[in-house]
Scaffold this motif. Structure first.
Motif, PDB file in Angstrom:
ATOM      1  N   GLU A   1       9.962  17.753  45.884  1.00  0.00           N
ATOM      2  CA  GLU A   1       9.901  18.695  44.766  1.00  0.00           C
ATOM      3  C   GLU A   1       9.055  18.111  43.640  1.00  0.00           C
ATOM      4  O   GLU A   1       8.239  18.823  43.028  1.00  0.00           O
ATOM      5  CB  GLU A   1      11.302  19.025  44.270  1.00  0.00           C
ATOM      6  N   HIS A   2       9.219  16.830  43.368  1.00  0.00           N
ATOM      7  CA  HIS A   2       8.439  16.156  42.334  1.00  0.00           C
ATOM      8  C   HIS A   2       6.943  16.237  42.638  1.00  0.00           C
ATOM      9  O   HIS A   2       6.121  16.401  41.726  1.00  0.00           O
ATOM     10  CB  HIS A   2       8.882  14.699  42.221  1.00  0.00           C
ATOM     11  N   LEU A   3       6.601  16.116  43.913  1.00  0.00           N
ATOM     12  CA  LEU A   3       5.199  16.170  44.320  1.00  0.00           C
ATOM     13  C   LEU A   3       4.671  17.598  44.434  1.00  0.00           C
ATOM     14  O   LEU A   3       3.474  17.793  44.666  1.00  0.00           O
ATOM     15  CB  LEU A   3       5.015  15.459  45.670  1.00  0.00           C
ATOM     16  N   GLY A   4       5.546  18.579  44.279  1.00  0.00           N
ATOM     17  CA  GLY A   4       5.127  19.971  44.398  1.00  0.00           C
ATOM     18  C   GLY A   4       4.923  20.411  45.833  1.00  0.00           C
ATOM     19  O   GLY A   4       4.227  21.402  46.097  1.00  0.00           O
ATOM     20  N   ILE A   5       5.529  19.707  46.779  1.00  0.00           N
ATOM     21  CA  ILE A   5       5.434  20.066  48.197  1.00  0.00           C
ATOM     22  C   ILE A   5       6.628  20.927  48.560  1.00  0.00           C
ATOM     23  O   ILE A   5       7.763  20.458  48.568  1.00  0.00           O
ATOM     24  CB  ILE A   5       5.370  18.811  49.089  1.00  0.00           C
ATOM     25  N   GLU A   6       6.377  22.193  48.837  1.00  0.00           N
ATOM     26  CA  GLU A   6       7.463  23.129  49.116  1.00  0.00           C
ATOM     27  C   GLU A   6       7.895  23.116  50.576  1.00  0.00           C
ATOM     28  O   GLU A   6       9.020  23.493  50.898  1.00  0.00           O
ATOM     29  CB  GLU A   6       7.048  24.536  48.711  1.00  0.00           C
ATOM     30  N   GLN A   7       6.978  22.715  51.454  1.00  0.00           N
ATOM     31  CA  GLN A   7       7.274  22.768  52.883  1.00  0.00           C
ATOM     32  C   GLN A   7       6.475  21.685  53.590  1.00  0.00           C
ATOM     33  O   GLN A   7       5.313  21.439  53.256  1.00  0.00           O
ATOM     34  CB  GLN A   7       6.918  24.146  53.447  1.00  0.00           C
ATOM     35  N   ALA A   8       7.100  21.032  54.567  1.00  0.00           N
ATOM     36  CA  ALA A   8       6.433  19.931  55.259  1.00  0.00           C
ATOM     37  C   ALA A   8       6.938  19.803  56.683  1.00  0.00           C
ATOM     38  O   ALA A   8       8.049  20.234  57.016  1.00  0.00           O
ATOM     39  CB  ALA A   8       6.668  18.617  54.513  1.00  0.00           C
ATOM     40  N   ILE A   9       6.104  19.218  57.511  1.00  0.00           N
ATOM     41  CA  ILE A   9       6.542  18.769  58.829  1.00  0.00           C
ATOM     42  C   ILE A   9       7.328  17.478  58.593  1.00  0.00           C
ATOM     43  O   ILE A   9       6.824  16.542  57.973  1.00  0.00           O
ATOM     44  CB  ILE A   9       5.347  18.474  59.750  1.00  0.00           C
ATOM     45  N   LEU A  10       8.563  17.408  59.075  1.00  0.00           N
ATOM     46  CA  LEU A  10       9.383  16.206  58.916  1.00  0.00           C
ATOM     47  C   LEU A  10       9.419  15.437  60.226  1.00  0.00           C
ATOM     48  O   LEU A  10       9.766  15.996  61.278  1.00  0.00           O
ATOM     49  CB  LEU A  10      10.800  16.573  58.476  1.00  0.00           C
ATOM     50  N   VAL A  11       9.047  14.166  60.153  1.00  0.00           N
ATOM     51  CA  VAL A  11       8.978  13.295  61.324  1.00  0.00           C
ATOM     52  C   VAL A  11       9.916  12.125  61.092  1.00  0.00           C
ATOM     53  O   VAL A  11       9.792  11.406  60.096  1.00  0.00           O
ATOM     54  CB  VAL A  11       7.541  12.776  61.539  1.00  0.00           C
ATOM     55  N   GLY A  12      10.873  11.918  61.989  1.00  0.00           N
ATOM     56  CA  GLY A  12      11.840  10.863  61.778  1.00  0.00           C
ATOM     57  C   GLY A  12      12.061   9.971  62.975  1.00  0.00           C
ATOM     58  O   GLY A  12      12.136  10.449  64.113  1.00  0.00           O
ATOM     59  N   HIS A  13      12.161   8.678  62.703  1.00  0.00           N
ATOM     60  CA  HIS A  13      12.501   7.675  63.717  1.00  0.00           C
ATOM     61  C   HIS A  13      13.769   6.962  63.272  1.00  0.00           C
ATOM     62  O   HIS A  13      13.949   6.682  62.089  1.00  0.00           O
ATOM     63  CB  HIS A  13      11.364   6.665  63.862  1.00  0.00           C
ATOM     64  N   ASP A  14      14.666   6.691  64.207  1.00  0.00           N
ATOM     65  CA  ASP A  14      15.872   5.923  63.905  1.00  0.00           C
ATOM     66  C   ASP A  14      16.628   6.611  62.756  1.00  0.00           C
ATOM     67  O   ASP A  14      16.866   7.820  62.814  1.00  0.00           O
ATOM     68  CB  ASP A  14      15.474   4.480  63.573  1.00  0.00           C
ATOM     69  N   LEU A  15      17.027   5.884  61.709  1.00  0.00           N
ATOM     70  CA  LEU A  15      17.745   6.501  60.595  1.00  0.00           C
ATOM     71  C   LEU A  15      16.938   7.633  59.975  1.00  0.00           C
ATOM     72  O   LEU A  15      17.496   8.628  59.500  1.00  0.00           O
ATOM     73  CB  LEU A  15      18.064   5.481  59.498  1.00  0.00           C
ATOM     74  N   GLY A  16      15.613   7.488  59.977  1.00  0.00           N
ATOM     75  CA  GLY A  16      14.760   8.519  59.405  1.00  0.00           C
ATOM     76  C   GLY A  16      14.903   9.851  60.112  1.00  0.00           C
ATOM     77  O   GLY A  16      14.721  10.915  59.504  1.00  0.00           O
ATOM     78  N   GLY A  17      15.250   9.806  61.399  1.00  0.00           N
ATOM     79  CA  GLY A  17      15.498  11.050  62.115  1.00  0.00           C
ATOM     80  C   GLY A  17      16.744  11.737  61.613  1.00  0.00           C
ATOM     81  O   GLY A  17      16.810  12.962  61.538  1.00  0.00           O
ATOM     82  N   GLY A  18      17.755  10.946  61.241  1.00  0.00           N
ATOM     83  CA  GLY A  18      18.962  11.521  60.649  1.00  0.00           C
ATOM     84  C   GLY A  18      18.659  12.148  59.308  1.00  0.00           C
ATOM     85  O   GLY A  18      19.144  13.241  58.992  1.00  0.00           O
ATOM     86  N   VAL A  19      17.862  11.468  58.495  1.00  0.00           N
ATOM     87  CA  VAL A  19      17.463  12.005  57.193  1.00  0.00           C
ATOM     88  C   VAL A  19      16.737  13.342  57.376  1.00  0.00           C
ATOM     89  O   VAL A  19      17.015  14.313  56.664  1.00  0.00           O
ATOM     90  CB  VAL A  19      16.553  11.004  56.447  1.00  0.00           C
ATOM     91  N   ALA A  20      15.823  13.392  58.334  1.00  0.00           N
ATOM     92  CA  ALA A  20      15.057  14.619  58.580  1.00  0.00           C
ATOM     93  C   ALA A  20      15.962  15.771  59.010  1.00  0.00           C
ATOM     94  O   ALA A  20      15.821  16.906  58.546  1.00  0.00           O
ATOM     95  CB  ALA A  20      13.985  14.360  59.635  1.00  0.00           C
ATOM     96  N   GLN A  21      16.914  15.490  59.907  1.00  0.00           N
ATOM     97  CA  GLN A  21      17.847  16.533  60.354  1.00  0.00           C
ATOM     98  C   GLN A  21      18.661  17.087  59.188  1.00  0.00           C
ATOM     99  O   GLN A  21      18.799  18.310  59.031  1.00  0.00           O
ATOM    100  CB  GLN A  21      18.817  15.970  61.387  1.00  0.00           C
ATOM    101  N   ILE A  22      19.198  16.195  58.392  1.00  0.00           N
ATOM    102  CA  ILE A  22      20.053  16.618  57.275  1.00  0.00           C
ATOM    103  C   ILE A  22      19.258  17.409  56.256  1.00  0.00           C
ATOM    104  O   ILE A  22      19.718  18.443  55.755  1.00  0.00           O
ATOM    105  CB  ILE A  22      20.735  15.396  56.636  1.00  0.00           C
ATOM    106  N   ALA A  23      18.044  16.951  55.948  1.00  0.00           N
ATOM    107  CA  ALA A  23      17.197  17.679  54.998  1.00  0.00           C
ATOM    108  C   ALA A  23      16.863  19.070  55.522  1.00  0.00           C
ATOM    109  O   ALA A  23      16.862  20.050  54.769  1.00  0.00           O
ATOM    110  CB  ALA A  23      15.922  16.890  54.719  1.00  0.00           C
ATOM    111  N   ALA A  24      16.580  19.169  56.822  1.00  0.00           N
ATOM    112  CA  ALA A  24      16.236  20.465  57.412  1.00  0.00           C
ATOM    113  C   ALA A  24      17.396  21.441  57.312  1.00  0.00           C
ATOM    114  O   ALA A  24      17.202  22.647  57.102  1.00  0.00           O
ATOM    115  CB  ALA A  24      15.822  20.281  58.873  1.00  0.00           C
ATOM    116  N   VAL A  25      18.617  20.933  57.459  1.00  0.00           N
ATOM    117  CA  VAL A  25      19.801  21.792  57.391  1.00  0.00           C
ATOM    118  C   VAL A  25      20.154  22.132  55.944  1.00  0.00           C
ATOM    119  O   VAL A  25      20.443  23.284  55.610  1.00  0.00           O
ATOM    120  CB  VAL A  25      20.998  21.108  58.090  1.00  0.00           C
ATOM    121  N   ARG A  26      20.134  21.138  55.079  1.00  0.00           N
ATOM    122  CA  ARG A  26      20.580  21.346  53.695  1.00  0.00           C
ATOM    123  C   ARG A  26      19.611  22.155  52.845  1.00  0.00           C
ATOM    124  O   ARG A  26      20.025  22.913  51.959  1.00  0.00           O
ATOM    125  CB  ARG A  26      20.787  19.992  53.002  1.00  0.00           C
ATOM    126  N   TYR A  27      18.319  21.970  53.100  1.00  0.00           N
ATOM    127  CA  TYR A  27      17.309  22.564  52.223  1.00  0.00           C
ATOM    128  C   TYR A  27      16.529  23.635  52.977  1.00  0.00           C
ATOM    129  O   TYR A  27      15.501  23.364  53.600  1.00  0.00           O
ATOM    130  CB  TYR A  27      16.397  21.462  51.653  1.00  0.00           C
TER     131      TYR A  27
END
Length: 289
Positions: free
Chosen positions: A83-109
């Motif tokens: 949001e700070h960067l003004g990016i409203e939509q992005a491809i989220l790519v996650g490895h290891d813990l980062g994959g968990g972060v990506a999943q949660i962000a996709a669901v929450r936001y």
């Protein structure tokens, strides 16, 4: 890639950036940093690649002191940063813990995630892995481990997850200096203590309903995140699954060509989906919980 920083909600956030085009956010895990993607990002020519550093990891280890650095909270930090960067939509790519972060962000936001790419990612009840659990249990002793001994712990951890010994050595040189510079074993213990499997269990039931383009690429010989979880992601996300036979855990470092090719294909999938629906998708990052 160019290192950048910004202060977001009072936190100094860091990322590595290269290219122009569709925003592709690359999210690392433990015990790595944005350098995990050093061989992947240059192979994604039509993207603005942003390798985000999780709060409390890499050069951002000091920002994790006295803060919640759980995977669930990282998803909120990620959304605030975008949001700070003004990016409203992005491809989220996650490895290891980062994959968990990506999943949660996709669901929450809602609407934030234009496409989801997972490679040897945590999910469901697949984590923390036994070796990390053991390190967490031994935290009171481990946090006081001399740097020389802890250095060998990280070296061994990385070696176990690579199928390319040359890349394993290179990975150690890329990721170890952050621990050496910032708190050593105490930083790792802090990271390990923040891990809570409920973070991904809470969103597991929402994955089938995301309805976004997704792709799964998995090192089939990974002993940290087993192949069965890659298969489960593929099923729940209705996503193609590519197996890297003989591949272990750190696929972005050992097999960057395969990972980059999968991300490029996902970008094409997302573009096709938009052209089919005729909508870029309105979204509101601030609507997340």
């Amino acid at each position: 890639m160019i290192s950048k920083t910004a202060i977001v909600d009072g936190i100094t956030m860091r990322w590595e950036e290269t290219g122009e085009g569709t925003p592709v956010v690359l999210i690392h895990g433990i015990p790595t940093s944005p350098a995990l993607w050093r061989h992947v990002a240059p192979r994604i020519p039509k993207a603005r690649c942003l390798a985000w550093e999780m709060v409390g990891y890499g050069e951002s280890i000091p920002e994790g002191r006295d803060r919640d650095i759980s995977v669930g909270r990282q998803a909120d930090y990620l959304a605030s940063w975008l949001e700070h960067l003004g990016i409203e939509q992005a491809i989220l790519v996650g490895h290891d813990l980062g994959g968990g972060v990506a999943q949660i962000a996709a669901v929450r936001y809602s609407g934030l995630c234009r496409g989801l790419f997972l490679t040897n990612a945590i999910g469901y009840d697949s984590w923390p892995i036994p070796s990390v659990k053991a390190m967490r249990m031994g935290g009171p002793l481990l946090r006081h481990l001399p740097d020389l001994a802890f250095k060998q712990v990280i070296r061994t951890f990385l070696q176990r997850g690579h199928d390319d010994s040359t890349r394993a050595k290179e990975a150690f040189e890329a990721h170890w200096p952050h621990y050496r510079k910032h708190d050593g074993a105490a930083a790792f213990v802090r990271q390990a203590n923040s891990l809570d499997v409920q973070d991904t269990m809470a969103v597991a039931g929402d994955l089938p309903g995301l309805g976004i383009p997704a792709r799964i690429v998995w090192g089939a010989a990974d002993q940290f995140q087993k192949m069965e979880y890659g298969e489960r992601f593929a099923h729940d996300l209705s996503a193609p699954l590519q197996r890297i036979e003989g591949g272990k855990h750190f696929t972005p470092e050992d097999h960057p060509e395969i990972i980059a090719n999968g991300i490029n294909q996902l970008m094409a999938d997302a573009a096709d989906a938009e052209s089919t629906t005729g909508a870029g998708g309105d979204n509101d990052i601030a609507s997340g919980v």
